[in-house]
Every structure is written in structure tokens, then in C-alpha cells.
Design a protein around this motif. Sequence first.
Motif, mmCIF file in Angstrom:
data_model
loop_
_atom_site.group_PDB
_atom_site.id
_atom_site.type_symbol
_atom_site.label_atom_id
_atom_site.label_comp_id
_atom_site.label_asym_id
_atom_site.label_seq_id
_atom_site.Cartn_x
_atom_site.Cartn_y
_atom_site.Cartn_z
ATOM 1 N N HIS A 268 -77.088 42.479 -113.753
ATOM 2 C CA HIS A 268 -76.318 41.636 -112.539
ATOM 3 C C HIS A 268 -76.739 40.274 -112.409
ATOM 4 O O HIS A 268 -76.010 39.479 -112.257
ATOM 5 N N ALA A 270 -77.836 38.572 -115.130
ATOM 6 C CA ALA A 270 -76.966 37.993 -116.209
ATOM 7 C C ALA A 270 -75.302 37.499 -115.838
ATOM 8 O O ALA A 270 -75.025 36.376 -116.371
ATOM 9 N N GLN A 271 -74.854 38.265 -115.066
ATOM 10 C CA GLN A 271 -73.475 37.936 -114.719
ATOM 11 C C GLN A 271 -73.682 36.655 -113.698
ATOM 12 O O GLN A 271 -72.466 36.024 -113.894
ATOM 13 N N MET A 273 -75.874 34.463 -113.795
ATOM 14 C CA MET A 273 -76.000 33.320 -114.602
ATOM 15 C C MET A 273 -74.769 32.603 -115.177
ATOM 16 O O MET A 273 -74.829 31.727 -115.662
ATOM 17 N N ARG A 274 -73.716 33.239 -115.348
ATOM 18 C CA ARG A 274 -72.480 33.030 -115.909
ATOM 19 C C ARG A 274 -71.676 32.098 -115.023
ATOM 20 O O ARG A 274 -71.064 31.311 -115.339
ATOM 21 N N HIS A 275 -72.026 31.922 -113.525
ATOM 22 C CA HIS A 275 -71.493 31.011 -112.848
ATOM 23 C C HIS A 275 -72.133 29.999 -111.850
ATOM 24 O O HIS A 275 -71.675 29.012 -111.413
ATOM 25 N N ARG A 276 -73.693 30.336 -111.957
ATOM 26 C CA ARG A 276 -74.427 29.541 -111.395
ATOM 27 C C ARG A 276 -75.535 29.315 -112.124
ATOM 28 O O ARG A 276 -75.961 30.050 -112.933
ATOM 29 N N CYS A 277 -76.504 28.202 -111.726
ATOM 30 C CA CYS A 277 -77.817 28.255 -112.194
ATOM 31 C C CYS A 277 -78.824 29.280 -111.737
ATOM 32 O O CYS A 277 -79.270 28.807 -110.477
ATOM 33 N N GLN A 360 -84.377 34.928 -120.162
ATOM 34 C CA GLN A 360 -84.312 33.924 -119.133
ATOM 35 C C GLN A 360 -85.343 34.060 -117.995
ATOM 36 O O GLN A 360 -85.518 33.451 -116.939
#
Length: 481
Positions: A268, A270-271, A273-277, A360
Motif C-alpha cells: 500500500h 509502495a503504491q 509512493m508512486r504519486h507523492r513523496c 524505503q
Amino acid sequence: MADFDVVLRGGTIIDGTGAPRFDADVGIEGKRIAAIGDLSRASGRSDIDVRGRIVAPGFIDAHTHDDRYLMQSPLMPAKLSQGVTTVITGNCGISLAPWCAVPGQTVPPPLDLLGEDAEAFRYTAFGDYLDALEQAAPAVNAACLVGHTTLRVAVMDRLDRAATDAEIAAMQALLRDAMVSGACGMSTGAAYLAAMAAPTDEMARVAAALHGFGAVHASHIRDEGDRIREAIDEAVEIGKAGDAGVVISHHKLIGPKNHGRSVETLGHLAQAMRHRCVGLDCYPYQAGSTILRKDRLAVSSRVIVTRSQPHPEYAGLDLDVIAAAMGLSPEDAVDALQPAGAIYFLMDESDVRRILAFPQTMIGSDGLPHDPVPHPRLWGTFPRVLGHYSRDVGLFPLELAVHKMTGLTGRHFGLAGRGVLSEGNFADVTVFDAARIIDTATFEHPVAQATGIDCVFVNGEMAWHDGASTGVRAGTLIRRR
């Protein structure tokens, strides 16, 4: 004349980026790293032989409650002895400012994790606290978050309700003033009673004051159990409201019912992180520590009391033993011990390892320096990651372990010039023996220095050497402008 103030000769460099190690000398001039390479023809006012040792960036503790410790014990032995050169304070919604308590006033939990002395909470403005911290000249660097719970305590007459529009505006003003003064962001802690009544909208509106500062929102999320996914989403939403990077604090799954769910939560994250820092930190133990609370008993296999104001004699004992001595049930003993703190064994080792190994994940100790019998993470976190989990368990290579506590953390918190060994960066340096480094602090004897740390430099000056402080206090307050 010498070419450098200090030359570290013959060491193996792990630079904090995650890149493979390499052999090189390091030249330090003033507060900065002046050269990395073959310096055999150069001289230093101080030449230090570090052959057979790892030379790494000073470790950055991503999650601390050192707000007061920095001034109370400015030599910072619990951190320097681990190789830590920078601490992030003000986590879990808890900061020492901005709140000026009335003398003799009871410090409400969880603010009492920073100490039960109301006189320590004497800063009406966050900038006043930063100025006092700077004047205290601690031995390590500090970057400071503003606690949302502290903001609530400062402006609200009751904490068992949502803030009004006027109170939100007052919190925004205090937060904005703190950011102008140099705070690095805001933390929230909706898992604690003092902030449980704060809806997402309240925290998001307060966080809106972070706009334009390149700030961080660190969150002790509302639920680390059954509703953890929703709690992660709430933290991300709050960060988005302030255009701030997000850090999920001390990520864990509590209670047997949720053991194993780290596969789900890391996916969840990781998903997200694809859109925000978005980042996260954790500590390398199966037990956590915070205020003593009844709702943790059912999900914990063991509870150790770390402090009790009315019964200090019980610090360090299991709650079951204390309850038997008092002739009470464990639940009633919790009431009798208040205000108090505790260690809770409520995590599964497979989750701890999986979260630690996630690329991360940063390392944060979450240590509580004011507990008489603290969790061993206060003294052992970083050597435990390097010695136990990296070397002995083989969970990840040493380069990745160092990256998790240096370059990765420096990037998430915007610590320019720190976290990576490179020419021109600040000379925060830790030299350690990879074969020997290990934590020695235990739950039975938690105040114990780790072994294997040779020396630690903070801003170019040696602050720790051969198991002891040098007395040098070269740390700086890292103001986010």
C-alpha cells in the motif's frame, strides 16, 4: 603547513548513497569534507589511521523525542555512542513548543513523554525554543518538527473534541510562525487520547500552513492495527493538504490479529509512493514503548513499566509482577501507576524484518530519554541494525543499512549537505568496525553503550572517541528556511 585539519587514512568508504564501498582517505577542513581519495601526499593537523574500519556519514535518527534531552544532556551520549550525529525531534504530535505551561500545571499525556516537569514547557513561540536549543550547544545536530498535539494543548481548553475554526486558525498561525523560525515540518499523533478527537479535516487544515516551506509531515498514524490502511491514507491526505512530504512513523503491525500484514501495508505504501513523496521509519525491535495505557494490554504478550510518578520503585518491572504485588488486576494497576510509561511486546519478528528490509525504510530509534528504565532502542538502535540485522542475520548488505540511516533520511527531511560522504558536504562522519559493531542494551539492562564505534565527527570536530565523549559540542540547529 598541513593540507587539512583532519585526515582519515586507509578506511573503507560507505558513502550513504547505497553505492558499493571503496577504499579512500578523507580530508576534513573546517566543518566540511574537503577531499575523498588518495591523500597519501597530503598532511593533516590530525592524522587518524582508520584501516580496517568503515567510514560512513554520521547517522541520522529519523524519529526521536530528544526535544528536551538536547538541552538537559547536551553531550548526547545515548546518540553519539551509536554514531548518530543528527536527530529529528518533535515526533508523534509531541514537541516542547509552542506551549507555555503554568507553573505546577500537570503535563498532559502524551506530552509527558518529554518529561513531567511543566517548567520545561515554557516556550510561547517555537522560535524561542529553537533559540534556546541553539544556545544550549548540543553535541549533535537537530532538525525540529512541530507537534500538532502541542498546538492543540496551546490553543484549546478541552482536547476531547474537534477544534473550532478560530482554534484551527490559531494553530495555523503558530505553525506558520514556527516554519518561518526554522522548523522542518509538523507531526501528528492521532493515536493518542489528546488528539483522537481531531478529525482528518482539522489536521489537514492546520497542515495547510506548511505550504511553501518544502516541509515534512511525520505521522504516528491513528491506527496501527485493524484499520492501518485507512490510517496511512489519512496521513498522506494531511501531507497533501500542506504540500508536504509524508513520513509514516515507526511503521508496525500491533497484536497477533495483524501479524503478517506488513506484506499488505508495504504494498500500500509502495503504491502511495508512486504519486507523492512518502517515506517511513522503523526501529529494530519487536517491542514498542509509550505511555502506559489499558488498550495495549490485550494485544501485548508482555508489558514492562518504564516509569511511574507515584510508584518509581516499580520502574523496570513487568506489569504482571507489579499488579500481583499491589493485589490488583493489571487494568487496575495501570490506573494506580499513572502517570506512567511502558514497553509493550506486540509485534512479530517477521514483520519487523520485512519492514526493515523494505528499500524505503529509514531508521529511527523512537527512544524515550526521560524514562528511568527506557526501552533499549534509546542506546542500541543503529548498532543493532548494522551488527545484528545486516551482518549476523544478513537481512541486507551493509551499504543498504548505512543508506537507511544516512542518505535516505537526509533526502526525506531535506537536510542539505548531510547524509552523504562527498566533497563539500558537512563533515558528519562515523567510523566503525563492521566486524564488532553490536548493541549491548537489553530490556533488563537498557542503558548500555554499543561496541564497535571508533570515533564520531560532528561538523568536522571529533565528538566521540574510544568509547567516550570528547566534550566537544559542535552540533548545530538545522533551520529549514
